[in-house]
Design an enzyme around this catalytic site. Sequence first.
Site, PDB file in Angstrom:
ATOM      1  N   ASP A   1      40.951  44.743  43.473  1.00  0.00           N
ATOM      2  CA  ASP A   1      41.609  43.539  43.377  1.00  0.00           C
ATOM      3  C   ASP A   1      42.735  43.485  42.683  1.00  0.00           C
ATOM      4  O   ASP A   1      43.088  43.147  41.499  1.00  0.00           O
ATOM      5  CB  ASP A   1      40.763  42.500  42.877  1.00  0.00           C
ATOM      6  CG  ASP A   1      39.524  42.362  43.942  1.00  0.00           C
ATOM      7  OD1 ASP A   1      39.710  42.324  44.949  1.00  0.00           O
ATOM      8  OD2 ASP A   1      38.133  41.875  43.258  1.00  0.00           O
TER       9      ASP A   1
ATOM     10  N   LYS B   1      37.128  48.223  48.572  1.00  0.00           N
ATOM     11  CA  LYS B   1      37.139  46.959  49.159  1.00  0.00           C
ATOM     12  C   LYS B   1      38.555  46.427  49.037  1.00  0.00           C
ATOM     13  O   LYS B   1      39.050  46.498  47.984  1.00  0.00           O
ATOM     14  CB  LYS B   1      36.247  45.832  48.628  1.00  0.00           C
ATOM     15  CG  LYS B   1      36.344  44.430  49.052  1.00  0.00           C
ATOM     16  CD  LYS B   1      35.343  43.811  48.626  1.00  0.00           C
ATOM     17  CE  LYS B   1      35.685  43.065  47.205  1.00  0.00           C
ATOM     18  NZ  LYS B   1      36.946  42.086  47.434  1.00  0.00           N
TER      19      LYS B   1
ATOM     20  N   ASP C   1      37.711  42.933  53.160  1.00  0.00           N
ATOM     21  CA  ASP C   1      37.112  41.714  53.056  1.00  0.00           C
ATOM     22  C   ASP C   1      38.059  40.723  52.943  1.00  0.00           C
ATOM     23  O   ASP C   1      38.615  40.217  52.140  1.00  0.00           O
ATOM     24  CB  ASP C   1      36.774  41.822  51.284  1.00  0.00           C
ATOM     25  CG  ASP C   1      35.978  40.349  50.834  1.00  0.00           C
ATOM     26  OD1 ASP C   1      35.636  39.789  51.570  1.00  0.00           O
ATOM     27  OD2 ASP C   1      36.302  40.209  49.407  1.00  0.00           O
TER      28      ASP C   1
ATOM     29  N   LYS D   1      37.146  37.764  55.067  1.00  0.00           N
ATOM     30  CA  LYS D   1      36.273  36.626  55.327  1.00  0.00           C
ATOM     31  C   LYS D   1      36.806  35.697  56.437  1.00  0.00           C
ATOM     32  O   LYS D   1      36.980  34.579  56.267  1.00  0.00           O
ATOM     33  CB  LYS D   1      36.232  35.865  54.354  1.00  0.00           C
ATOM     34  CG  LYS D   1      35.505  36.438  52.838  1.00  0.00           C
ATOM     35  CD  LYS D   1      35.225  35.579  51.738  1.00  0.00           C
ATOM     36  CE  LYS D   1      34.759  36.269  50.479  1.00  0.00           C
ATOM     37  NZ  LYS D   1      35.819  37.307  49.866  1.00  0.00           N
TER      38      LYS D   1
ATOM     39  N   HIS E   1      37.283  33.328  59.365  1.00  0.00           N
ATOM     40  CA  HIS E   1      36.882  32.182  59.581  1.00  0.00           C
ATOM     41  C   HIS E   1      37.772  31.177  60.296  1.00  0.00           C
ATOM     42  O   HIS E   1      38.752  30.664  59.551  1.00  0.00           O
ATOM     43  CB  HIS E   1      36.466  31.220  58.231  1.00  0.00           C
ATOM     44  CG  HIS E   1      35.813  30.135  58.360  1.00  0.00           C
ATOM     45  ND1 HIS E   1      35.611  29.351  57.308  1.00  0.00           N
ATOM     46  CD2 HIS E   1      35.283  29.391  59.616  1.00  0.00           C
ATOM     47  CE1 HIS E   1      34.588  28.451  57.529  1.00  0.00           C
ATOM     48  NE2 HIS E   1      34.715  28.353  58.935  1.00  0.00           N
ATOM     49  N   ASP E   2      37.683  31.199  61.751  1.00  0.00           N
ATOM     50  CA  ASP E   2      38.491  30.432  62.534  1.00  0.00           C
ATOM     51  C   ASP E   2      37.942  30.042  63.930  1.00  0.00           C
ATOM     52  O   ASP E   2      36.695  30.273  64.074  1.00  0.00           O
ATOM     53  CB  ASP E   2      39.778  31.323  62.571  1.00  0.00           C
ATOM     54  CG  ASP E   2      41.115  30.485  62.565  1.00  0.00           C
ATOM     55  OD1 ASP E   2      41.235  29.545  63.604  1.00  0.00           O
ATOM     56  OD2 ASP E   2      42.185  30.779  61.982  1.00  0.00           O
TER      57      ASP E   2
ATOM     58  N   THR F   1      29.744  33.692  45.708  1.00  0.00           N
ATOM     59  CA  THR F   1      28.829  33.783  44.303  1.00  0.00           C
ATOM     60  C   THR F   1      29.538  32.783  43.329  1.00  0.00           C
ATOM     61  O   THR F   1      28.997  32.473  42.225  1.00  0.00           O
ATOM     62  CB  THR F   1      28.835  35.207  43.723  1.00  0.00           C
ATOM     63  OG1 THR F   1      30.405  35.667  43.610  1.00  0.00           O
ATOM     64  CG2 THR F   1      27.997  36.134  44.691  1.00  0.00           C
TER      65      THR F   1
ATOM     66  N   ARG G   1      36.107  44.464  38.432  1.00  0.00           N
ATOM     67  CA  ARG G   1      36.707  44.680  36.965  1.00  0.00           C
ATOM     68  C   ARG G   1      35.930  45.590  36.056  1.00  0.00           C
ATOM     69  O   ARG G   1      36.559  46.128  35.189  1.00  0.00           O
ATOM     70  CB  ARG G   1      36.648  43.302  36.277  1.00  0.00           C
ATOM     71  CG  ARG G   1      38.075  42.413  36.927  1.00  0.00           C
ATOM     72  CD  ARG G   1      38.151  41.065  36.522  1.00  0.00           C
ATOM     73  NE  ARG G   1      37.184  40.204  37.359  1.00  0.00           N
ATOM     74  CZ  ARG G   1      36.999  38.946  37.542  1.00  0.00           C
ATOM     75  NH1 ARG G   1      38.093  38.196  37.005  1.00  0.00           N
ATOM     76  NH2 ARG G   1      36.293  38.296  38.128  1.00  0.00           N
TER      77      ARG G   1
END
Length: 235
Positions: A11, A33, A60, A62, A64-65, A117, A208
């Site tokens: 990240d 990831k 990653d 996600k 969504h469409d 989460t 992290r």
Amino acid sequence: MSDPRIIVALDFPIAKQALELTAKLDPRWCRVKVGKELFTAAGPQLVEKLMGKGFDVFLDLKFHDIPNTVANACKAAAGLGVWMMNIHALGGRRMLSAAREAVPIGLSKLIAVTLLTSMERSDLNEIGLNGDPQDVVQRLALLARDCGMDGVVCSALEAPSLRKMMGRDFCLVTPGIRPVDASLNEQKRVSTPRQAIENGADYLVIGRPVTQARDPVSMLWRLNEEIEGTRRNEE
């Protein structure tokens, strides 16, 4: 380690940081990831570089469409050669089924996201999803399995019931993993690596605690030792 359980979440805002970290890590000890921030900044070229270093990549994004758009996005991700990708179960049956049709079983793992989460019951109430997070997760996981998904992303707290419900072959990927002495940050439904494995998780997404560690290699070794100890106890 032929099947590393840890997926290190890269990240970062730029490719340079991700490449500097992965230069220290061994692909035999972890997968990686690539999420929205890094992919938006660095694109498919970074994914290809990571795979060139020997890492399995979990993309990653996600998705969504509408069904056709998601199917084409999944096809493009599979074309990159990623090990795993995810789509959002809240996209519904037609979207999930279209994604599965676009990515034949065995090409890339296709995982559905149930609930983030960071979400608690109060968050669900605000968007009209009534019930405990665990109930909503179970409903979405059943839908995902029915549509041919390889597994779901879920919190480690939901893993025991899902493992019992879904059986051994359904893949459970758990984010929100923190060593015992780590801060929770913004996530609410979190767990330690040992708890997650004992609860039935297959893969643990850890960001992290590894990426911001003074010694990421030692931290990764420590986490893997904890996981291996749990697995030996199970055997």
